[in-house]
Scaffold this motif. Sequence first.
Motif, PDB file in Angstrom:
ATOM      1  N   ASP A  73       0.827  -1.208   0.000  1.00 54.60           N
ATOM      2  CA  ASP A  73       0.000   0.000   0.000  1.00 54.60           C
ATOM      3  C   ASP A  73       0.860   1.256   0.000  1.00 54.60           C
ATOM      4  O   ASP A  73       0.519   2.243  -0.660  1.00 54.60           O
ATOM      5  N   THR A  74       1.974   1.225   0.708  1.00 52.20           N
ATOM      6  CA  THR A  74       2.887   2.367   0.746  1.00 52.20           C
ATOM      7  C   THR A  74       3.480   2.629  -0.635  1.00 52.20           C
ATOM      8  O   THR A  74       3.552   3.774  -1.085  1.00 52.20           O
ATOM      9  N   ARG A  78       2.870   5.941  -2.755  1.00 55.44           N
ATOM     10  CA  ARG A  78       4.053   6.729  -3.125  1.00 55.44           C
ATOM     11  C   ARG A  78       4.079   6.977  -4.630  1.00 55.44           C
ATOM     12  O   ARG A  78       4.347   8.093  -5.086  1.00 55.44           O
TER      13      ARG A  78
END
Length: 124
Positions: A73-74, A78
Amino acid sequence: MDEPTTLADLALLALVVAHGTDADLDPRESREMVRQLDRIAAAFGDEASGADLSDLVERAVRDYGRLSVIGLDTVVARLGAALTPAQTARAHAALVEVADADGKVHTMERTLLRHLAQAWGLAG
């Protein structure tokens, strides 16, 4: 540890699409992943040599082994923040090509691609 570049994040997502969704990394998917990374680098104005692309794929493999759902998810967030809408659409199209490289887009590949489209505001 260095902050991942946009291309490194895309390499990691390509590996998730190619292997993580069906637990099979077809050689056609591997070749398509490198081909798409090369095309994206050129489209985004990044100079990427064969060695650079090889390093990106090696890093993606290393990071993939440690990737969690939260980590994924990061990476998705990003990339969504770093790319323009046109670049996001181009990146998504490249991931679709990777998924389709073995001649079959599996259900989980389709689900992940749909999730990415939604997360990046591409789904209409």
